[in-house]
Write a protein that holds these residues in place. Structure first.
Motif, short mmCIF file in Angstrom:
data_model
loop_
_atom_site.label_atom_id
_atom_site.label_comp_id
_atom_site.label_asym_id
_atom_site.label_seq_id
_atom_site.Cartn_x
_atom_site.Cartn_y
_atom_site.Cartn_z
N GLY A 245 0.83 -1.19 0.00
CA GLY A 245 0.00 0.00 0.00
C GLY A 245 0.86 1.24 0.00
N GLU B 168 -3.40 1.90 3.85
CA GLU B 168 -4.15 2.68 2.87
C GLU B 168 -3.46 2.60 1.52
N GLY B 169 -4.26 2.74 0.48
CA GLY B 169 -3.73 2.63 -0.87
C GLY B 169 -3.29 3.94 -1.49
N GLY C 110 -4.11 4.67 -5.17
CA GLY C 110 -4.44 3.35 -5.69
C GLY C 110 -5.23 2.55 -4.67
N ARG C 111 -4.99 1.29 -4.62
CA ARG C 111 -5.67 0.40 -3.70
C ARG C 111 -4.62 -0.41 -2.94
N THR C 112 -5.03 -0.98 -1.81
CA THR C 112 -4.13 -1.89 -1.11
C THR C 112 -4.16 -3.22 -1.84
N ARG C 113 -3.12 -3.99 -1.63
CA ARG C 113 -3.04 -5.30 -2.28
C ARG C 113 -2.46 -6.28 -1.29
#
Length: 180
Positions: free
Chosen positions: A145, A160-161, A164-167
């Motif tokens: 993230g 938090e991402g 973007g997004r978390t992965r």
């Protein structure tokens, strides 16, 4: 899904070893305690500002824990009331207020690895914040993230991402009590 979230939370909580816990006049990078070995290209003691700068290929080891970064700044609160004077390099500075690791930050223990562009530990709030391409690895599990905030005492972790997004990639066969 709940199992995956719980496993991810457990992975994030294991990074809590990065909490450079404060002790009088020194920092800890390992719950094991013991001597702290510090190597850097340059060390500056800024007495008026109550801080120590470690610059250039900083490598800090204590027990089985290791912190590496391009630069580490340790800021102190001031003298601890009733504490005897110390003859160490940072002995008269008091307790650690914050530790900031910047540039190619890596924290490694036998259980996990974490990397980011910046890591900050704040004693007052007992929080660790890692920012910039954060990656946590434990066994074959990975969480990525933009910002990781860990409230050490509350055992609360937020990833938090950013834009973007978390992965997360969780391998159930690497979880305790799981069979392949």
């Amino acid at each position: 899904m709940a199992l995956r979230k719980a496993a991810g939370a457990a992975l994030c909580l294991n990074i809590l070893g990065f909490a450079l816990m404060a002790a009088p006049a020194c920092a800890q990078i390992s719950s094991e305690g013991g001597p702290i070995y510090i190597n850097s290209a340059r060390t500056e003691s800024l007495e008026a500002e109550r801080k120590v700068l470690l610059v250039g290929h900083v490598d800090i080891q204590q027990g089985t824990a290791r912190l590496r970064a391009d630069q580490v700044t340790i800021k102190f609160t001031g003298k601890t009331a009733g504490a005897p004077a110390s003859s160490s390099v940072v002995g008269g500075f008091g307790q650690v207020e914050s530790i900031v690791a910047e540039g190619n930050v890596y924290y490694v223990t036998p259980e996990l690895k974490a990397k980011s562009e910046r890591g900050v530990y704040e004693l007052a709030t007992d929080t660790i914040t890692m920012t910039g391409k954060v990656a946590l690895m434990r066994d074959r599990d990975v969480a990525e993230g933009a910002t990781l905030r860990m409230e050490v005492k509350n055992r609360r972790t937020t990833l938090e991402g950013g834009n973007g997004r978390t992965r997360m990639v969780i391998d159930p066969s690497s979880q305790p009590g799981q069979t392949p």
